[in-house]
Write an enzyme that holds these catalytic residues in place. Structure first.
Site, PDB file in Angstrom:
ATOM      1  N   GLU A 184       0.837  -1.200   0.000  1.00  0.00           N
ATOM      2  CA  GLU A 184       0.000   0.000   0.000  1.00  0.00           C
ATOM      3  C   GLU A 184       0.874   1.252   0.000  1.00  0.00           C
ATOM      4  O   GLU A 184       1.829   1.336   0.780  1.00  0.00           O
ATOM      5  CB  GLU A 184      -0.914   0.014   1.222  1.00  0.00           C
ATOM      6  CG  GLU A 184      -1.944   1.135   1.148  1.00  0.00           C
ATOM      7  CD  GLU A 184      -2.855   1.169   2.374  1.00  0.00           C
ATOM      8  OE1 GLU A 184      -4.030   1.513   2.213  1.00  0.00           O
ATOM      9  OE2 GLU A 184      -2.373   0.880   3.475  1.00  0.00           O
ATOM     10  N   GLY A 318       3.131   1.877  11.175  1.00  0.00           N
ATOM     11  CA  GLY A 318       2.777   1.137  12.380  1.00  0.00           C
ATOM     12  C   GLY A 318       2.362  -0.286  12.075  1.00  0.00           C
ATOM     13  O   GLY A 318       2.734  -1.227  12.779  1.00  0.00           O
ATOM     14  N   MET A 320       0.054  -2.849   8.686  1.00  0.00           N
ATOM     15  CA  MET A 320      -0.574  -2.891   7.370  1.00  0.00           C
ATOM     16  C   MET A 320      -1.614  -3.996   7.350  1.00  0.00           C
ATOM     17  O   MET A 320      -1.369  -5.102   7.814  1.00  0.00           O
ATOM     18  CB  MET A 320       0.494  -3.111   6.291  1.00  0.00           C
ATOM     19  CG  MET A 320      -0.066  -3.277   4.887  1.00  0.00           C
ATOM     20  SD  MET A 320      -1.042  -1.859   4.347  1.00  0.00           S
ATOM     21  CE  MET A 320      -2.130  -2.631   3.174  1.00  0.00           C
ATOM     22  N   GLU A 321      -2.794  -3.686   6.775  1.00  0.00           N
ATOM     23  CA  GLU A 321      -3.978  -4.517   6.909  1.00  0.00           C
ATOM     24  C   GLU A 321      -4.126  -5.613   5.871  1.00  0.00           C
ATOM     25  O   GLU A 321      -5.236  -6.104   5.643  1.00  0.00           O
ATOM     26  CB  GLU A 321      -5.229  -3.637   6.850  1.00  0.00           C
ATOM     27  CG  GLU A 321      -5.467  -2.942   5.514  1.00  0.00           C
ATOM     28  CD  GLU A 321      -4.915  -1.531   5.433  1.00  0.00           C
ATOM     29  OE1 GLU A 321      -5.392  -0.748   4.610  1.00  0.00           O
ATOM     30  OE2 GLU A 321      -3.992  -1.224   6.224  1.00  0.00           O
ATOM     31  N   GLU A 355      -6.136  -2.487  12.538  1.00  0.00           N
ATOM     32  CA  GLU A 355      -5.887  -3.344  11.376  1.00  0.00           C
ATOM     33  C   GLU A 355      -7.001  -4.369  11.173  1.00  0.00           C
ATOM     34  O   GLU A 355      -7.347  -4.696  10.030  1.00  0.00           O
ATOM     35  CB  GLU A 355      -4.535  -4.048  11.518  1.00  0.00           C
ATOM     36  CG  GLU A 355      -3.348  -3.116  11.662  1.00  0.00           C
ATOM     37  CD  GLU A 355      -3.319  -2.000  10.627  1.00  0.00           C
ATOM     38  OE1 GLU A 355      -3.670  -2.261   9.462  1.00  0.00           O
ATOM     39  OE2 GLU A 355      -2.943  -0.871  10.985  1.00  0.00           O
ATOM     40  N   HIS A 358      -9.930  -2.905   9.467  1.00  0.00           N
ATOM     41  CA  HIS A 358      -9.696  -2.809   8.024  1.00  0.00           C
ATOM     42  C   HIS A 358     -10.147  -4.060   7.272  1.00  0.00           C
ATOM     43  O   HIS A 358     -10.391  -3.990   6.059  1.00  0.00           O
ATOM     44  CB  HIS A 358      -8.205  -2.609   7.746  1.00  0.00           C
ATOM     45  CG  HIS A 358      -7.775  -1.184   7.698  1.00  0.00           C
ATOM     46  ND1 HIS A 358      -8.433  -0.217   6.965  1.00  0.00           N
ATOM     47  CD2 HIS A 358      -6.718  -0.549   8.284  1.00  0.00           C
ATOM     48  CE1 HIS A 358      -7.805   0.936   7.107  1.00  0.00           C
ATOM     49  NE2 HIS A 358      -6.762   0.767   7.893  1.00  0.00           N
TER      50      HIS A 358
END
Length: 921
Positions: A184, A318, A320-321, A355, A358
């Protein structure tokens, strides 16, 4: 031969719908083709067929079959991808994304897997747009499906995007390597050729080849593992659900895991480096609870059979989903009860909540384009608070939402802010969208909307939104329609549970007796930048209201102030309470001026109850005197959120030139009576900010006087603190903040106790576990001496706890020795002792040191090119470095210097970075 080439060009221009010749400024190159293969078809005479940044819409990817073979010794990977495509217009070209990949072969097959030609297809590259074009001599027919097959290879990426290398050290000093992904927003194209835009959703079947000493992970579970020649293993993962390319993920590592199962049977696993395995148990508990909560709250089952969470040693953001395989910085996932504070515990809990939110907001339903990334990030940020409050009420997460909104206001009150929904086209612009506006302002606007509509209506509306757009894409209007329960004419006629927009006036929500147009209201919050200032004047039984744009960079007395106010109008859901009633009253303000009847009997009125609204309030005439009197005589008549909100608004108004500093100081005069942590720390925070500002400009006597005043004013609170980890979350947070400030102000009892603890820690050779809430304060006091500083650096090098290392790094940067500070900056730039992922935080820590703010700024200027190369232009790290260093300045000379330096940076930057400098005249 010439006629054949001419025919090829004519076919291109005729069959390629939307075909545009490349701009002359674009670099177009051809891919090398393997020896022994038939020569590509006349690629020297072909021009790149597409000139736009976004891909053409006439070819849609349906399914990727991706095979990868990473080599953790040579630090390279090779692979192939077979993409099933749906052609919607006749064309000879397929245009897709690729960045820094060496394409060795490309071919196209029909639906029966028969090659359209036996020759190698031409592959043209447009590096400026990160695109490749593949030419087919046979027309790809509209309505037909084909398979695009590409072989490729590359080195692991440098930095933190794409398919990149990470390393960690064991306790014995051995360096081990792993490979991980972060795609992303636009970096899947660095790992495999793909249609790398969020609306091109497809299914993914992934196979990864690895050595037996490693494991591989991806979005889906492994269905089988095949042994290959040479001792390699090939893991075959189940086909994924339909998703965007930026959510694809894979990791090759030697990590260990812990596993549990949710109430609905979802397998949850936490992965970490083997020696950090003991720090994974809390995350497992949180992840299981969170998935159970979200399945119930959204009333939509989690659509995958498993959810992995993995701590990556080198990770810029921090977390990532990635769907089914969320990746985290180690500080965001690992919790060590011996070294992690209660704040560390809350952080881990909130990041996991973010997360996993998400998995529905962003993964199940994805924004159509990056201009609406707030639909992902604003929702996930807000769901942090809803989920943690529901699952871990003892953490008191609701106390932190105010500060999220305060951070948003701080950014939004500058003229350089932007609307929540903003244009973004190229990768740098897209990265810039991941900012305070998308995350924090987005969350605060949703918080306002939730209280505006009520919890039940808000929840049912977002469930409707998620169900309607599952496995698809959405934009702003789709959310407003779902919350207002409107639909298209077709849906209405078909009998769906909704009504059309023409009927919305009959069925709209009632708010203070008014029918509402939710789209019109919310467009004022998402399509224009800034935050409103509501000015309140009491005239007998009436409250007279005016709204303006709240600006801190331009004073009301400045000539340009009025021009910066033009065209701004918000629909503001006002709430207020008076002493005449416990009822929270509501009023929708839709014009620049308005009035409310509150009656003669009310002696005070508090606007924006509990700060559920996203706006600043100014009480004109004697309004602030009334509030200060109320706080002195009966502060508990207001909630702790209202008291905190008043303190925040008062000092914000001071900085914007609307209120005198004396009035704000009068307001916080009651704080010696305050028992709640949040308003107490809000008032103390502003005094500490003044102290730090004066300390930096070397006003020694004034600095000492203000320090003595703060200590006198808060001594009772300071002396009540224990050097332990006992008490509630709020009490522990207060202890940490207050003792840190007391030692910074050289309060003798604090220094004595901290030195005592530090000496005990030294005598234990760093094996003593300090109380986690005061460890950073103890380290910081100890770091002021050479032996203590060097001992802390040695411990930093070998510690297996990222929570402890973060506290030690904070302490190391508190040294008054500029030589030591410069050494830390050099270590951060080298990236070995201090990882590159921590470089931006390190620079900010040094900049906050009164002896280090110019040092940090000069370091940034000197190493700017290397910083951009390491951290990428447009990333939040680069933004934080610029804002964090220049935000420490406070004089006209500083402003001139920054403007001069920034003008040279802006020549190759596409963004205006917010530079917030407080000028002391």
């Amino acid at each position: 031969m010439a006629s054949i080439k001419l025919l090829e060009l004519l076919l291109c221009s005729f069959f390629l719908v939307g075909c545009h010749s490349s701009q002359s400024s674009q670099q177009v190159s051809s891919a090398p083709h393997p020896k022994g293969e038939p020569s590509p078809l006349g690629e020297d005479n072909l021009s790149f067929p597409w000139s736009r940044l976004r891909l053409p819409r006439y070819i849609i990817p349906l399914h990727y079959h991706l095979v990868l073979q990473p080599n953790l010794t040579t630090l390279r990977f090779t692979g192939s991808v077979q993409i099933q495509i749906d052609v919607q217009n006749n064309s000879n070209w397929v245009v897709l994304h690729s960045k820094d990949l060496q394409i060795s072969k490309a071919t196209i097959l029909d639906h029966n897997f028969a090659h359209l030609t036996d020759q190698v297809l031409p592959v043209l590259h447009n590096p400026s747009h990160e695109q490749i074009g593949i030419f087919s001599p046979r027309v790809l027919s509209s309505g037909q499906k084909y398979f695009l097959y590409i072989e490729f290879g590359a080195e692991f990426a440098e930095g933190f995007y794409g398919f990149y290398k990470s390393t960690y050290k064991t306790s014995k000093g051995e360096t081990r390597t792993l490979a991980s992904t972060h795609f992303e927003p636009t970096s899947a194209r660095m790992a495999f050729p793909c249609f790398d835009e969020p609306s091109f959703k497809a299914n993914f079947s992934i196979q990864i080849r690895r050595s037996p000493q490693y494991i591989s992970l991806s979005n889906m579970p492994i269905v089988k593992t095949v042994e290959l020649h040479g001792g390699l293993l090939e893991d075959h993962f189940a086909p994924s659900v339909k998703m965007s390319t930026y959510l694809v993920a894979f990791v090759i590592c030697d990590f260990k895991s812990v596993t549990a199962t949710t109430a609905s049977g979802i397998k949850v696993s936490i992965y970490a480096a083997p020696e950090k395995w003991e720090q994974t148990h809390y995350a497992l508990e949180v992840a299981v609870k969170m998935l159970d909560f979200y399945e119930e709250y959204f009333n939509i089952p989690y659509p995958l059979p498993k959810q992995d969470l993995i701590a990556i040693p080198d990770f810029q953001s921090g977390a990532m989903e990635n769907w089914g395989l969320t990746t985290y910085r180690e500080t965001s996932l690992l919790y060590d009860p011996l070294t992690s504070s209660v704040s560390d515990k809350l952080w881990v809990t909130m990041v996991i909540g973010h997360e996993l939110a998400h998995q529905w907001f962003g993964n199940l339903v994805t924004m159509k384009w990056w201009n609406d990334i707030w639909l992902n990030e604003g929702f996930a940020r807000y769901m942090e608070y809803i989920s943690v409050e529901a699952t871990y009420p003892n953490l008191k997460v609701e106390e932190y939402l105010l500060h999220t909104c305060f951070a948003a206001i701080g950014h939004d009150s500058l003229n350089s802010s932007r609307p929540i929904s903003s244009p973004a086209e190229n990768p740098t612009q897209i990265k810039e969208m991941f900012d305070t506006v998308s995350y924090d302002k987005g969350a605060c606007v949703l918080h306002m909307l939730r209280h505006f509509l009520t919890d039940e209506v808000f929840q049912s509306g977002i469930v409707r939104y998620l169900r309607k757009y599952s496995f698809g894409n959405a934009q702003n209007q789709d959310l407003w329609d779902s919350l207002a329960n409107t639909c298209s004419e077709e849906e209405f006629i078909s009998g769906k549970h909704c009504y059309n927009r023409d009927q919305s006036n009959k069925n709209a929500y009632l708010f203070a007796g008014e029918h509402l147009d939710l789209t019109a209201i919310m467009n004022t919050w998402t399509l224009q930048k800034g935050i409103p200032l509501v000015t309140v004047t009491r005239k007998g039984p009436l409250l007279l209201l005016r709204q303006h744009r709240f600006l801190k960079t331009v004073l009301p007395s400045d000539p340009q102030w009025s021009s910066l106010q033009q065209g701004f109008l918000w629909h503001i859901p006002l709430t207020y309470r008076t002493d005449a009633s416990s009822i929270i009253h509501r009023h929708l303000m839709t014009s620049t001026s308005d009035s409310i009847h509150i009656g003669e009997e009310a002696s005070w009125v508090k606007i924006n109850s509990d700060m559920t609204g996203y706006y600043v309030v100014h009480y004109e005439d004697d309004g602030w005197d009334v509030m200060a009197k109320l706080m002195r005589e009966n502060h508990t008549a207001l909630s702790y959120k209202d008291r905190t909100h008043l303190i925040h608004n008062a000092f914000q108004l001071v900085s914007a030139g609307h209120l005198s500093l004396n009035k704000a100081m009068d307001l916080i005069g009651y704080l010696q009576l305050e028992k709640h942590t949040v308003p107490l720390l809000e008032g103390l925070g502003y005094l500490e900010a003044f102290y730090n500002l004066i300390e930096k400009i070397d006003e020694l006597e004034l600095t000492k006087d203000l320090g003595r005043y703060i200590l006198y004013f808060f001594r009772a609170v300071i002396d009540q603190q224990t050097w332990s980890d006992s008490g509630s979350v709020s009490e522990r947070r207060l202890r940490s903040e207050v003792l840190s400030l007391a030692c910074h102000l050289d309060y003798p009892p604090c220094l004595e106790r901290a030195n005592q603890h530090f000496q005990e820690w030294l005598q234990s050779n760093g094996t003593l576990n300090l109380p986690t809430d005061v460890a950073e304060t103890v380290y910081s006091v100890g770091a002021q001496h050479d032996h203590g500083w060097n001992s802390l650096l040695d411990t930093y090098k070998i510690s297996l706890s990222e929570a402890q290392k973060n506290k030690i790094l904070q302490a190391l940067t508190s040294s008054r020795d500029t030589g030591k500070l410069l050494r830390l900056l050099q270590l951060g730039l080298e990236g070995k002792v201090i990882r590159s992922q921590d470089l931006s935080s390190l620079i900010l820590m040094v900049a906050r040191n009164p002896k280090g703010h110019y040092l940090a700024w000069n370091f940034v200027k000197k190493n700017w090119d290397e910083l951009v190369e390491k951290l990428q232009l447009g990333s939040f790290c680069i933004r934080h470095i610029l804002i964090g260093t220049t935000g420490q300045f406070s004089s006209p000379d500083d402003l001139t210097e920054v403007n001069l330096q920034m003008s040279s940076y802006y020549q190759f930057m596409n963004v205006y970075y917010t530079i917030s400098i407080v000028i002391i005249w």
